[in-house]
Design an enzyme around this catalytic site. Structure first.
Site, PDB file in Angstrom:
ATOM      1  N   HIS A 132       0.843  -1.207   0.000  1.00  0.00           N
ATOM      2  CA  HIS A 132       0.000   0.000   0.000  1.00  0.00           C
ATOM      3  C   HIS A 132       0.871   1.247   0.000  1.00  0.00           C
ATOM      4  O   HIS A 132       0.443   2.315  -0.406  1.00  0.00           O
ATOM      5  CB  HIS A 132      -0.970   0.008   1.193  1.00  0.00           C
ATOM      6  CG  HIS A 132      -0.315   0.315   2.511  1.00  0.00           C
ATOM      7  ND1 HIS A 132       0.489  -0.582   3.158  1.00  0.00           N
ATOM      8  CD2 HIS A 132      -0.332   1.422   3.283  1.00  0.00           C
ATOM      9  CE1 HIS A 132       0.934  -0.033   4.288  1.00  0.00           C
ATOM     10  NE2 HIS A 132       0.451   1.186   4.382  1.00  0.00           N
TER      11      HIS A 132
ATOM     12  N   LYS B 224       9.337  -2.806   3.648  1.00  0.00           N
ATOM     13  CA  LYS B 224      10.457  -2.690   4.587  1.00  0.00           C
ATOM     14  C   LYS B 224      10.388  -3.773   5.644  1.00  0.00           C
ATOM     15  O   LYS B 224       9.320  -4.072   6.174  1.00  0.00           O
ATOM     16  CB  LYS B 224      10.358  -1.310   5.275  1.00  0.00           C
ATOM     17  CG  LYS B 224      11.562  -0.952   6.095  1.00  0.00           C
ATOM     18  CD  LYS B 224      12.666  -0.366   5.249  1.00  0.00           C
ATOM     19  CE  LYS B 224      13.961  -0.209   6.019  1.00  0.00           C
ATOM     20  NZ  LYS B 224      14.686  -1.479   6.200  1.00  0.00           N
TER      21      LYS B 224
ATOM     22  N   LYS C  79       3.388  -1.941  12.117  1.00  0.00           N
ATOM     23  CA  LYS C  79       4.420  -1.192  12.846  1.00  0.00           C
ATOM     24  C   LYS C  79       4.725   0.126  12.120  1.00  0.00           C
ATOM     25  O   LYS C  79       4.738   1.191  12.727  1.00  0.00           O
ATOM     26  CB  LYS C  79       5.672  -2.074  12.889  1.00  0.00           C
ATOM     27  CG  LYS C  79       6.741  -1.635  13.834  1.00  0.00           C
ATOM     28  CD  LYS C  79       7.986  -2.527  13.728  1.00  0.00           C
ATOM     29  CE  LYS C  79       7.730  -3.986  14.051  1.00  0.00           C
ATOM     30  NZ  LYS C  79       8.994  -4.746  14.217  1.00  0.00           N
TER      31      LYS C  79
ATOM     32  N   ASP D 136       4.174   6.123  11.605  1.00  0.00           N
ATOM     33  CA  ASP D 136       4.173   7.006  10.424  1.00  0.00           C
ATOM     34  C   ASP D 136       5.449   6.893   9.605  1.00  0.00           C
ATOM     35  O   ASP D 136       6.022   7.912   9.184  1.00  0.00           O
ATOM     36  CB  ASP D 136       3.962   8.468  10.852  1.00  0.00           C
ATOM     37  CG  ASP D 136       2.493   8.749  11.151  1.00  0.00           C
ATOM     38  OD1 ASP D 136       1.640   8.055  10.578  1.00  0.00           O
ATOM     39  OD2 ASP D 136       2.223   9.634  11.978  1.00  0.00           O
TER      40      ASP D 136
ATOM     41  N   LYS E 214       9.362  -8.973   5.202  1.00  0.00           N
ATOM     42  CA  LYS E 214      10.329  -9.691   6.052  1.00  0.00           C
ATOM     43  C   LYS E 214      11.022 -10.753   5.232  1.00  0.00           C
ATOM     44  O   LYS E 214      10.451 -11.278   4.264  1.00  0.00           O
ATOM     45  CB  LYS E 214       9.597 -10.370   7.219  1.00  0.00           C
ATOM     46  CG  LYS E 214      10.481 -10.632   8.406  1.00  0.00           C
ATOM     47  CD  LYS E 214      10.676  -9.339   9.154  1.00  0.00           C
ATOM     48  CE  LYS E 214      11.358  -9.473  10.471  1.00  0.00           C
ATOM     49  NZ  LYS E 214      11.103  -8.256  11.267  1.00  0.00           N
TER      50      LYS E 214
ATOM     51  N   SER F 175      15.704   3.178  10.577  1.00  0.00           N
ATOM     52  CA  SER F 175      15.969   2.682   9.220  1.00  0.00           C
ATOM     53  C   SER F 175      15.424   3.676   8.194  1.00  0.00           C
ATOM     54  O   SER F 175      16.031   3.923   7.150  1.00  0.00           O
ATOM     55  CB  SER F 175      15.282   1.332   8.988  1.00  0.00           C
ATOM     56  OG  SER F 175      16.093   0.282   9.441  1.00  0.00           O
TER      57      SER F 175
HETATM   58  N1  GLU Z   1      13.958  -6.159  11.967  1.00  0.00           N
HETATM   59  C1  GLU Z   1      13.525  -4.965  12.600  1.00  0.00           C
HETATM   60  C2  GLU Z   1      12.052  -5.060  12.969  1.00  0.00           C
HETATM   61  O1  GLU Z   1      11.529  -6.137  13.127  1.00  0.00           O
HETATM   62  C3  GLU Z   1      13.873  -3.719  11.810  1.00  0.00           C
HETATM   63  C4  GLU Z   1      13.243  -3.613  10.473  1.00  0.00           C
HETATM   64  C5  GLU Z   1      13.785  -2.473   9.620  1.00  0.00           C
HETATM   65  O2  GLU Z   1      14.559  -1.683  10.103  1.00  0.00           O
HETATM   66  O3  GLU Z   1      13.413  -2.454   8.448  1.00  0.00           O
HETATM   67  O4  GLU Z   1      11.410  -4.078  13.209  1.00  0.00           O
END
Ligand code: GLU
Length: 481
Positions: A75, A80, A104, A109, A116, A372
């Site tokens: 979306h 990420k 998350k 935001d 993943k 990130s």
């Molecule tokens: N692996 C981390 C998480 O579960 C970071 C993910 C990221 O920074 O993209 O939130």
């Protein structure tokens, strides 16, 4: 149960769906839209051969590696989420973790969809060279299918991976995309020398600390738990001393909390009088584990740490750790979820009845992805945060200080002067952006709960907030009314 205590029978993805459904009942969206938000958009399962070296004998053989990348939601793009290296990786787990990433990102935001990755390996079996070969081959598989890139899907560290793996990923990506000016934005969690951002390594733990501190600052919410406000003086325990667990514990200790229990893969250590975190870490490093640790009670079952008498419990290891089996024995008043999915829905029901406050993973461990996001922004803008304005701010501050001294006739001491003058550098800006994000998101979740009296827990409120935000990106497209 698997050897690390995780329930293997329960579907983690189904558990995330259960949480989603519980929250969706408080919203008025079309079922089709809710189903679209819930579904995993793309699931890429791969098998590739790698020459592996036995760590002990050095003997080489070819092994077929099982790996995944799941894009739960497009979306918003890029998608990420981290990459996990663990022998327990499976499709259901990666799908669940990808879904949690969508919610998350929405809560804090961060304008990304959730994703993943997972590689099913036991890192202990392999030499560093083999792990590098696996990482580079995995990256190549992602490149071949267009599953990686600053505009498409941006991996990051997760359980079993860190800066080293991220730098192999960016290096492999660069080899295939020498003309891509934004290539460094293809992955985050990189070392500073490879385009990383200051503060990323500590970010998830720092976010766990900021989020818990915010929750503990509200007297009205602490009173029913029988707790005073603030972190100082609170007794806490942490499961897992990896990146998330260690930095969470470090910031809690710095704020004056007492560490009364820790657990690593081999055992739990309990000491009601307090453990020295840095000494525990040093011991772990020197002895390869904590089984012989002399300054606390050693319990061979690492899950024993979950039942320690404490105010705040931080599960910072893996999912499905708190189940309906051990939930009745949990003594903590607050569970601060550093890990993804540490409580099952059945366990949560028991804990809520016991009046335990659960600060949910999809909010509390969002510090990692928040920073990130900052790293990705840095990579796209090709400039370090603070570079343009640091000196300007310091020069302006100097004018103010001089003017105050002239008007008051007083000289400002050198320590205060230094504090007043200093302009923000990259780390200051990253940490302050993270702090603001965690505080703002906590109140957004809490306000959602306060607005709807039927919502009794922070996780449901967090899901309501997340679903609402994701839904709005579809409705504004005009796909759904
Ligand atoms: N692996 C981390 C998480 O579960 C970071 C993910 C990221 O920074 O993209 O939130």
């Amino acid at each position: 149960m698997s050897k690390n205590g995780r329930r293997t029978t329960e579907s983690f993805f189904r558990n995330v769906e259960r949480y989603f459904d519980k929250a969706a009942a408080f919203l008025n969206y079309d079922t089709g839209l809710l189903n679209q938000i819930k579904a995993c958009n793309s699931v890429y399962q791969m098998r590739f051969p790698v020459v592996v070296e036995d760590k002990k004998t050095g003997k080489q053989s070819v092994q077929v590696i099982e790996a995944y990348r799941v894009q739960h939601s497009q979306h918003k793009v890029p998608c990420k989420g981290g990459i996990r290296y663990s022998i327990d990786v499976n499709q259901d787990e990666v799908m669940a973790l990808a879904a949690l990433m969508t919610y998350k990102c929405a809560i804090v935001d961060v304008p990304f969809g959730g994703a993943k990755g997972g590689v099913k390996i036991d890192k202990k079996q392999y030499s560093d060279e083999t792990i590098e070969r696996i990482t580079r081959r995995y990256t190549t598989e992602l490149i071949k299918k267009n599953f990686i890139g600053a505009a498409i899907d941006v991996p990051a560290p997760d359980y079993g991976t860190g800066e080293r793996e991220m730098s192999w990923i960016v290096d492999t990506y660069l080899a295939f995309h020498p003309n891509d000016i934004n290539a460094y934005g293809c992955v985050t969690g990189k070392p500073i020398s490879q385009g990383g951002v200051r503060g990323r390594k500590e970010a998830t733990g720092r976010g766990v600390y900021f989020g818990t501190r915010e929750a503990c600052s509200i007297a009205e919410d602490m009173r029913p738990l029988g707790l005073s406000t603030g972190i100082e003086g609170k007794r806490f325990a942490v499961q897992g001393l990896g990146n998330v667990g260690y930095y969470s514990a470090k910031f809690f200790v710095e704020a004056g909390a007492l560490l009364v229990g820790v657990a690593e893969i081999d055992c739990a250590i309990i000491n009601p009088k307090g453990l020295d975190l840095e000494h525990v870490m040093q011991w772990k490093q020197e002895h390869g584990g904590l089984l012989q640790y002399p300054y606390g009670k050693v319990i061979k079952n690492p899950q024993a740490v979950l039942e320690v008498d404490c105010d705040i419990l931080i599960p910072a290891a893996l999912e499905n750790q708190i189940t309906e089996e051990n939930a009745p024995r949990i003594k903590a008043k607050i569970i601060a979820e550093g890990a993804n999915g540490p409580c099952t829905p059945a366990a949560e029901e028991i804990l809520l009845k016991k009046n335990v406050m659960i600060i949910p993973d999809m909010y509390l461990n969002a510090g990692g992805v928040t920073v990130s996001y900052f790293e990705w922004l840095k990579n796209l803008s090709h400039v370090r945060f603070g570079r343009m304005e640091k000196r300007f701010t310091e020069n302006t501050n100097l004018l103010f200080v001089r003017e105050i001294e002239r008007l008051t006739g007083q000289h400002i001491g050198s320590n205060e002067r230094k504090l007043l003058l200093e302009g923000a550098d990259e780390e200051d800006l990253v940490n302050s952006g993270l702090e603001d994000t965690m505080i703002t998101a906590y109140h957004a979740i809490r306000d959602t709960m306060k607005r709807n009296k039927k919502i009794k827990d922070l996780r449901t409120a967090a899901f309501v907030l997340a679903i609402d935000k994701v839904a709005s990106s579809y409705t504004t497209l005009g796909i759904w009314p």
